[in-house]
Design a protein around this motif. Sequence first.
Motif, short mmCIF file in Angstrom:
data_model
loop_
_atom_site.label_atom_id
_atom_site.label_comp_id
_atom_site.label_asym_id
_atom_site.label_seq_id
_atom_site.Cartn_x
_atom_site.Cartn_y
_atom_site.Cartn_z
N LEU A 56 14.50 0.58 21.18
CA LEU A 56 13.25 0.09 20.61
C LEU A 56 13.53 -0.58 19.28
O LEU A 56 14.09 0.05 18.37
CB LEU A 56 12.26 1.25 20.42
N ILE A 57 13.16 -1.83 19.16
CA ILE A 57 13.29 -2.59 17.92
C ILE A 57 11.89 -2.83 17.36
O ILE A 57 10.99 -3.25 18.09
CB ILE A 57 13.99 -3.94 18.16
N ILE A 58 11.72 -2.57 16.08
CA ILE A 58 10.42 -2.77 15.44
C ILE A 58 10.50 -3.96 14.48
O ILE A 58 11.40 -4.04 13.64
CB ILE A 58 9.98 -1.52 14.66
N LYS A 59 9.53 -4.85 14.62
CA LYS A 59 9.44 -6.01 13.75
C LYS A 59 8.06 -6.03 13.09
O LYS A 59 7.15 -5.32 13.55
CB LYS A 59 9.70 -7.30 14.54
N VAL A 60 7.92 -6.78 12.05
CA VAL A 60 6.63 -6.82 11.35
C VAL A 60 6.33 -8.25 10.93
O VAL A 60 7.24 -9.06 10.69
CB VAL A 60 6.66 -5.88 10.11
N ALA A 61 5.06 -8.57 10.90
CA ALA A 61 4.59 -9.86 10.38
C ALA A 61 3.34 -9.61 9.55
O ALA A 61 2.63 -8.62 9.75
CB ALA A 61 4.27 -10.82 11.53
N SER A 62 3.11 -10.48 8.60
CA SER A 62 1.96 -10.33 7.72
C SER A 62 0.92 -11.42 7.99
O SER A 62 1.27 -12.54 8.41
CB SER A 62 2.40 -10.42 6.26
N LEU A 63 -0.31 -11.07 7.76
CA LEU A 63 -1.40 -12.04 7.76
C LEU A 63 -1.93 -12.07 6.32
O LEU A 63 -2.84 -11.31 5.97
CB LEU A 63 -2.51 -11.62 8.74
N PRO A 64 -1.34 -12.93 5.48
CA PRO A 64 -1.65 -12.90 4.05
C PRO A 64 -3.13 -13.05 3.73
O PRO A 64 -3.66 -12.37 2.85
CB PRO A 64 -0.84 -14.08 3.49
N ALA A 65 -3.82 -13.91 4.47
CA ALA A 65 -5.23 -14.14 4.19
C ALA A 65 -6.06 -12.87 4.40
O ALA A 65 -7.08 -12.66 3.75
CB ALA A 65 -5.78 -15.26 5.06
N ALA A 66 -5.57 -12.02 5.30
CA ALA A 66 -6.30 -10.79 5.60
C ALA A 66 -5.67 -9.57 4.92
O ALA A 66 -6.20 -8.47 5.01
CB ALA A 66 -6.33 -10.56 7.10
N ARG A 67 -4.55 -9.78 4.28
CA ARG A 67 -3.80 -8.68 3.65
C ARG A 67 -3.51 -7.56 4.68
O ARG A 67 -3.67 -6.38 4.39
CB ARG A 67 -4.54 -8.13 2.43
N MET A 68 -3.09 -7.99 5.88
CA MET A 68 -2.77 -7.03 6.94
C MET A 68 -1.35 -7.27 7.43
O MET A 68 -0.85 -8.39 7.41
CB MET A 68 -3.73 -7.17 8.13
N GLN A 69 -0.71 -6.19 7.89
CA GLN A 69 0.57 -6.27 8.56
C GLN A 69 0.40 -5.84 10.01
O GLN A 69 -0.42 -4.98 10.32
CB GLN A 69 1.60 -5.37 7.88
N VAL A 70 1.19 -6.45 10.88
CA VAL A 70 1.18 -6.10 12.30
C VAL A 70 2.59 -5.70 12.68
O VAL A 70 3.56 -6.42 12.40
CB VAL A 70 0.71 -7.28 13.16
N TYR A 71 2.73 -4.55 13.32
CA TYR A 71 4.02 -4.08 13.79
C TYR A 71 4.20 -4.43 15.26
O TYR A 71 3.29 -4.23 16.08
CB TYR A 71 4.15 -2.56 13.60
N PHE A 72 5.38 -4.95 15.59
CA PHE A 72 5.68 -5.40 16.95
C PHE A 72 6.78 -4.54 17.54
O PHE A 72 7.81 -4.31 16.90
CB PHE A 72 6.15 -6.86 16.94
N LEU A 73 6.57 -4.09 18.78
CA LEU A 73 7.59 -3.33 19.50
C LEU A 73 8.35 -4.29 20.40
O LEU A 73 7.74 -5.02 21.20
CB LEU A 73 6.95 -2.23 20.34
N ASP A 74 9.67 -4.26 20.30
CA ASP A 74 10.49 -5.21 21.04
C ASP A 74 11.56 -4.49 21.84
O ASP A 74 12.05 -3.42 21.45
CB ASP A 74 11.14 -6.21 20.08
N ASN A 75 11.91 -5.07 22.97
CA ASN A 75 13.01 -4.61 23.81
C ASN A 75 13.44 -5.79 24.67
O ASN A 75 12.60 -6.47 25.28
CB ASN A 75 12.57 -3.44 24.69
N GLU A 76 14.73 -6.04 24.72
CA GLU A 76 15.23 -7.24 25.40
C GLU A 76 14.87 -7.26 26.88
O GLU A 76 14.44 -8.30 27.41
CB GLU A 76 16.75 -7.33 25.24
N ASP A 77 15.02 -6.13 27.57
CA ASP A 77 14.79 -6.11 29.00
C ASP A 77 13.31 -6.24 29.35
O ASP A 77 12.95 -6.89 30.34
CB ASP A 77 15.35 -4.83 29.62
N TYR A 78 12.44 -5.62 28.57
CA TYR A 78 11.03 -5.56 28.92
C TYR A 78 10.19 -6.71 28.37
O TYR A 78 9.21 -7.11 29.00
CB TYR A 78 10.42 -4.24 28.43
N PHE A 79 10.57 -7.25 27.23
CA PHE A 79 9.68 -8.21 26.58
C PHE A 79 10.27 -9.61 26.36
O PHE A 79 9.52 -10.52 26.03
CB PHE A 79 9.18 -7.64 25.24
N GLN A 80 11.56 -9.78 26.55
CA GLN A 80 12.15 -11.09 26.30
C GLN A 80 12.07 -11.98 27.53
O GLN A 80 13.07 -12.32 28.15
CB GLN A 80 13.60 -10.93 25.83
#
Length: 272
Positions: free
Chosen positions: A77-101
Motif C-alpha cells: 500500500l502506497i499513500i499519496k497526498v494532494a492539496s486543494l489550496p483554495a479549500a485548504r483541504m488535503q486528500v489522501y490517495f491509496l495506491d497499488n500497482e496491480d489494482y489501480f495502475q
Amino acid sequence: MAKTKILFITHEMSPFLELTKISEITRQLPQAMQEKGFEIRILMPRFGNINERRNRLHEVIRLSGLNIVVDNNDNPLIIKVASLPAARMQVYFLDNEDYFQRKKVFSDEHGEFFADNNERSVFFCKGALETVKKLGWSPDVVHCHGWFSALVPAYVKTTYKDDPTFKDAKVMYSLFNEEFKGTLGSKYAEMAPEGAFKAEDAQVYGDGSYEAIYKGALHYTDMVVVADGNVNTEIVDFARSKDIQVFEPNGDQDYDAFGEVYDQFAPEEVEA
C-alpha cells in the motif's frame, strides 16, 4: 465543545476523478463542513487515470509501506497526498500497482467489469482504515460514498470496534444512482473476513450484486443518506425495514442540515 471529526471515504472526487454525482458531493460537502468548524479527512483510490503531475500528488513516506492481505496475498500500500489550496483541504490517495495502475476505472475498454473489482474493493476498504490508524486520528463519523467502500462499515463495527481509533465511530452511508453492470461475485464475501469480522458475518454481502453489497453494508451502518433522487428504492426500503436512520437532505447543498446530523455524533464532553 470538541470538534466533530469526519472521515470521508470515496472512490471519486472532483477535480481528481469525475465519474458520477459522487465526485461533486465529495468535493463540496467536506469543504462546507470544514468551514463550519468540523475536522475532516478524505481518502480515495489513486486510479491510473488520475494525473499525478497535474494534481501534484506526492508520496507520504511515513504512511506508506503497509502490506494489505487480500485472498491470502500481500499487496503493498502506497499513500499519496494532494492539496486543494483554495479549500485548504488535503486528500489522501491509496495506491497499488496491480489494482489501480490501469487507464480504466471499473470496466475495460470493451465495457467489461474488471474480474478483480472484488479484490480491489477489499484492498481499498482495509487499506483506508489502516491508513487512518497510521494518521493517528480518530474520527467520530465515518461517511462512505459509493459501492467501492461497501466493506468499511463492517470493518469499523467488528474488526476495529475495540481499536482506539474507531471504537466510538458512527457510520454514515450516502446512496447514489451509481448501479454497476456486473457482480463482485460470492467471492467478495469469501475474501472479506478480517479479525472479528468472520466468514458467517460476511454472508450478508450475498452474491456480490449491487443490491447485495449495499444491503450487507447497511447491516453495519448507523445512518443512510439519500443523496440522489434516483437511488435504488429497494435499498432505501431495506434500510427503513432495519430501523436504520434515513436522512434525506433538501438538495445537495443543505449544509446546515448536514451539520446538524454530524453534530448528533459529536464526542461527549469529559468533565474535569
